[in-house]
Design an enzyme around this catalytic site. Sequence first.
Site, PDB file in Angstrom:
ATOM      1  N   ASP A  14       0.799  -1.224   0.000  1.00  0.00           N
ATOM      2  CA  ASP A  14       0.000   0.000   0.000  1.00  0.00           C
ATOM      3  C   ASP A  14       0.835   1.279   0.000  1.00  0.00           C
ATOM      4  OD1 ASP A  14      -2.240  -1.625   0.070  1.00  0.00           O
ATOM      5  OD2 ASP A  14      -2.300  -1.624   2.273  1.00  0.00           O
ATOM      6  N   LYS A  17       1.829   2.112  -5.155  1.00  0.00           N
ATOM      7  CA  LYS A  17       2.367   1.555  -6.407  1.00  0.00           C
ATOM      8  C   LYS A  17       1.446   1.868  -7.589  1.00  0.00           C
ATOM      9  CE  LYS A  17       2.401  -2.432  -4.334  1.00  0.00           C
ATOM     10  NZ  LYS A  17       2.145  -2.033  -2.931  1.00  0.00           N
ATOM     11  N   GLY A  41      -4.539  -4.193  -3.872  1.00  0.00           N
ATOM     12  CA  GLY A  41      -5.517  -3.147  -4.159  1.00  0.00           C
ATOM     13  C   GLY A  41      -4.727  -1.908  -4.531  1.00  0.00           C
ATOM     14  N   HIS A  42      -4.671  -1.592  -5.816  1.00  0.00           N
ATOM     15  CA  HIS A  42      -3.847  -0.478  -6.297  1.00  0.00           C
ATOM     16  C   HIS A  42      -4.759   0.673  -6.742  1.00  0.00           C
ATOM     17  CE1 HIS A  42      -0.226  -3.339  -7.197  1.00  0.00           C
ATOM     18  NE2 HIS A  42      -0.634  -3.383  -5.947  1.00  0.00           N
ATOM     19  N   GLN A 217       2.001  -6.039  -3.186  1.00  0.00           N
ATOM     20  CA  GLN A 217       2.433  -6.158  -1.789  1.00  0.00           C
ATOM     21  C   GLN A 217       3.722  -5.349  -1.580  1.00  0.00           C
ATOM     22  OE1 GLN A 217       1.399  -9.495  -3.372  1.00  0.00           O
ATOM     23  NE2 GLN A 217      -0.510  -8.486  -2.864  1.00  0.00           N
ATOM     24  N   THR A 294      -9.742  -4.732   1.518  1.00  0.00           N
ATOM     25  CA  THR A 294     -10.576  -5.286   2.593  1.00  0.00           C
ATOM     26  C   THR A 294     -11.260  -4.208   3.427  1.00  0.00           C
ATOM     27  OG1 THR A 294      -8.669  -5.300   4.066  1.00  0.00           O
ATOM     28  CG2 THR A 294      -9.088  -7.325   2.818  1.00  0.00           C
ATOM     29  N   ARG A 296     -10.032  -2.772   5.872  1.00  0.00           N
ATOM     30  CA  ARG A 296      -9.545  -2.821   7.262  1.00  0.00           C
ATOM     31  C   ARG A 296      -8.712  -1.582   7.582  1.00  0.00           C
ATOM     32  NH1 ARG A 296      -6.342  -8.408   7.463  1.00  0.00           N
ATOM     33  NH2 ARG A 296      -5.865  -7.775   5.335  1.00  0.00           N
ATOM     34  N   SER A 325       3.984  12.392   1.457  1.00  0.00           N
ATOM     35  CA  SER A 325       4.659  13.362   2.330  1.00  0.00           C
ATOM     36  C   SER A 325       3.635  14.361   2.863  1.00  0.00           C
ATOM     37  CB  SER A 325       5.730  14.143   1.569  1.00  0.00           C
ATOM     38  OG  SER A 325       6.147  13.461   0.434  1.00  0.00           O
ATOM     39  N   GLY A 407       0.160  13.992  -3.247  1.00  0.00           N
ATOM     40  CA  GLY A 407      -1.292  13.839  -3.249  1.00  0.00           C
ATOM     41  C   GLY A 407      -1.664  12.625  -4.065  1.00  0.00           C
TER      42      GLY A 407
HETATM   43  P1  GDP Z   1      -0.729   0.380  -3.556  1.00  0.00           P
HETATM   44  O1  GDP Z   1      -1.342  -0.890  -3.084  1.00  0.00           O
HETATM   45  O2  GDP Z   1       0.746   0.414  -3.322  1.00  0.00           O
HETATM   46  O3  GDP Z   1      -1.081   0.724  -4.969  1.00  0.00           O
HETATM   47  O4  GDP Z   1      -1.349   1.528  -2.641  1.00  0.00           O
HETATM   48  P2  GDP Z   1      -2.897   1.697  -2.245  1.00  0.00           P
HETATM   49  O5  GDP Z   1      -3.631   2.199  -3.415  1.00  0.00           O
HETATM   50  O6  GDP Z   1      -3.403   0.481  -1.567  1.00  0.00           O
HETATM   51  O7  GDP Z   1      -2.785   2.786  -1.104  1.00  0.00           O
HETATM   52  C1  GDP Z   1      -2.232   4.040  -1.326  1.00  0.00           C
HETATM   53  C2  GDP Z   1      -3.290   5.109  -0.995  1.00  0.00           C
HETATM   54  O8  GDP Z   1      -2.666   6.366  -0.880  1.00  0.00           O
HETATM   55  C3  GDP Z   1      -4.343   5.253  -2.054  1.00  0.00           C
HETATM   56  O9  GDP Z   1      -5.558   5.623  -1.462  1.00  0.00           O
HETATM   57  C4  GDP Z   1      -3.796   6.404  -2.904  1.00  0.00           C
HETATM   58  O10 GDP Z   1      -4.805   7.107  -3.594  1.00  0.00           O
HETATM   59  C5  GDP Z   1      -3.175   7.275  -1.858  1.00  0.00           C
HETATM   60  N1  GDP Z   1      -2.007   8.057  -2.277  1.00  0.00           N
HETATM   61  C6  GDP Z   1      -1.017   7.713  -3.147  1.00  0.00           C
HETATM   62  N2  GDP Z   1      -0.072   8.680  -3.180  1.00  0.00           N
HETATM   63  C7  GDP Z   1      -0.454   9.629  -2.320  1.00  0.00           C
HETATM   64  C8  GDP Z   1       0.133  10.862  -1.877  1.00  0.00           C
HETATM   65  O11 GDP Z   1       1.231  11.262  -2.278  1.00  0.00           O
HETATM   66  N3  GDP Z   1      -0.566  11.570  -0.952  1.00  0.00           N
HETATM   67  C9  GDP Z   1      -1.761  11.169  -0.453  1.00  0.00           C
HETATM   68  N4  GDP Z   1      -2.363  11.927   0.458  1.00  0.00           N
HETATM   69  N5  GDP Z   1      -2.337  10.009  -0.837  1.00  0.00           N
HETATM   70  C10 GDP Z   1      -1.690   9.257  -1.750  1.00  0.00           C
HETATM   71  P1  IMO Z   2      -0.920  -4.133  -2.275  1.00  0.00           P
HETATM   72  O1  IMO Z   2      -0.443  -4.696  -3.600  1.00  0.00           O
HETATM   73  C1  IMO Z   2      -0.979  -4.569   2.042  1.00  0.00           C
HETATM   74  C2  IMO Z   2      -1.060  -8.661   3.611  1.00  0.00           C
HETATM   75  C3  IMO Z   2      -2.313  -9.098   4.343  1.00  0.00           C
HETATM   76  C4  IMO Z   2      -1.721 -10.096   5.317  1.00  0.00           C
HETATM   77  C5  IMO Z   2      -0.603 -10.751   4.505  1.00  0.00           C
HETATM   78  C6  IMO Z   2      -0.995 -12.074   3.863  1.00  0.00           C
HETATM   79  O2  IMO Z   2      -2.193  -3.416  -2.346  1.00  0.00           O
HETATM   80  O3  IMO Z   2       0.189  -3.379  -1.633  1.00  0.00           O
HETATM   81  P2  IMO Z   2      -2.523 -12.732   1.788  1.00  0.00           P
HETATM   82  O4  IMO Z   2      -3.971 -12.468   1.520  1.00  0.00           O
HETATM   83  O5  IMO Z   2      -1.596 -12.202   0.753  1.00  0.00           O
HETATM   84  O6  IMO Z   2      -2.253 -14.174   2.094  1.00  0.00           O
HETATM   85  O7  IMO Z   2      -2.220 -11.937   3.162  1.00  0.00           O
HETATM   86  O8  IMO Z   2      -0.263  -9.826   3.498  1.00  0.00           O
HETATM   87  N1  IMO Z   2      -1.283  -8.141   2.253  1.00  0.00           N
HETATM   88  C7  IMO Z   2      -1.213  -6.847   1.928  1.00  0.00           C
HETATM   89  N2  IMO Z   2      -1.009  -5.748   2.694  1.00  0.00           N
HETATM   90  N3  IMO Z   2      -1.088  -4.454   0.717  1.00  0.00           N
HETATM   91  C8  IMO Z   2      -1.253  -5.531  -0.071  1.00  0.00           C
HETATM   92  O9  IMO Z   2      -1.238  -5.468  -1.422  1.00  0.00           O
HETATM   93  C9  IMO Z   2      -1.374  -6.803   0.537  1.00  0.00           C
HETATM   94  N4  IMO Z   2      -1.564  -8.046   0.071  1.00  0.00           N
HETATM   95  C10 IMO Z   2      -1.492  -8.859   1.130  1.00  0.00           C
HETATM   96  O10 IMO Z   2      -2.949  -8.014   4.987  1.00  0.00           O
HETATM   97  O11 IMO Z   2      -1.108  -9.403   6.381  1.00  0.00           O
HETATM   98 MG    MG Z   3      -2.905  -1.545  -1.850  1.00  0.00          MG
END
Ligand code: GDP
Ligand code: IMO
Ligand code: MG
Length: 420
Positions: A14, A17, A41-42, A217, A294, A296, A325, A407
Amino acid sequence: MKTIDVVLGMQWGDEGKGKIVDALTPRYDVVARFQGGPNAGHSIHFGDRSFVLHTVPSGIFRKGTQNIIGNGVVIDPLILMEEIHAIEQMGVDVRSSLRIAKRAHLILPTHRLLDAAQERGKGANKVGTTGKGIGPAYTDKVARIGLRVGDLLLPDFHERYQTLRDQHLRLLGMDRIDDQAWLEAADELRRFTIIDNEVEMNRLIETDHTVLAEGAQGSLLDVDFGTYPFVTSSSTLCAGACIGLGVAPSRIGRVYGIFKAYCTRVGAGPFPTELNDETGEKLRQIGHEFGATTGRPRRTGWLDLVALRYAVRMNGTTSLIMMKSDVLNDLPVIRVCVGYRMGNKQVDYFPFEAAGEPIEPVYKDFEGWQTDISQCRTYDSLPSQLKDYIAFIERETGVPVDIVSVGPDRDATIYRQEHD
Ligand code: GDP
Ligand code: IMO
Ligand code: MG
């Protein structure tokens, strides 16, 4: 001949990416996922639109880009088809720009039930998985009994499916499951462009196409080098891109390492810099730190440079990208973990014992910038306190911070280096 660049999470997932892959996509002909599955979840934001991708590569919203789901990914046809239909509703022609590896493994409905049963069986020691069947699907892959996307094309696919499903049902003590919707989705998946991705990937590189590999991940969730057993079941490190796409290590070019200016984790497991206080809650609220898959609440804490140095080393990171940041805008003091105290020892590396023994972080404090940076679009316009923070991270890791994100929108991105 070109090389493949890789985008990887340096923490526990998270990191942002999805946003960065979408932002970098105009520089690439191809975007490819190489591991993980619907546990990812990207999130992508542009203008007033936002979307969370689970299995589809984050290049899908840029016209003209080819997207590939590589052999290292595990695919739940039901989730993938739902995702594709939702993207199509946004007017994107997914069918012509997405190809799927024959060798990618399928997540069966019974894999999800096994995931839940295993978690229940672990009681207090549960991993806190996403419940998507990831562990059991990779288990079957390694046990050499898994089903692959290419198997969908075989005349006896249904018998093969039933054999594995029934084996799972016996383990679960069940005699039937409603799998109609899954089978229909699997049938739809069969009609997509299914490829030998290792052949295609190498052909693309040899014919001078530019490829960006999108990790899922994060490094600390890697099955070998993460905080085992609180990890996912795939190789999330740079090396995973070779195995998950069928390319040689010598074909890897730039390695982008994405990290948040602080730290988060979803699910159980060690988190040395975790904040269980008001500041932690503030980071969660301001950073909207709730799981994209999820929902969570994510655990929050300070940036951990011991862990970041480890991730940089294990991945051979060549460029760092600092995210979110702006979430630290209000804080008067920003802390960074520069070492661990374990018993009466101080360690400056990420130890095997990280998942077992208590760790006390050693912090260095930085003055906060206490100003809104979300509108900044040049490095020069950032406050000096933030530049000092970045310079310290660069010194400690030995890697330049080439991109700073301020952002969620694809435009809220500051590029310090112009790339060729
Ligand atoms: P990923 O799994 O690595 O793609 O990341 P996620 O999408 O799960 O979580 C990143 C969250 O941070 C998302 O809600 C993005 O929209 C948000 N986000 C990404 N870059 C920034 C940033 O520079 N600032 C803020 N405030 N939010 C961001
Ligand atoms: P993205 O790509 C954050 C975590 C789960 C759990 C552990 C194992 O969005 O960054 P799994 O379902 O893979 O067997 O769960 O890994 N986990 C993540 N945490 N971002 C993810 O993906 C994750 N994918 C799995 O919360 O702790
Ligand atoms: Mg994610």
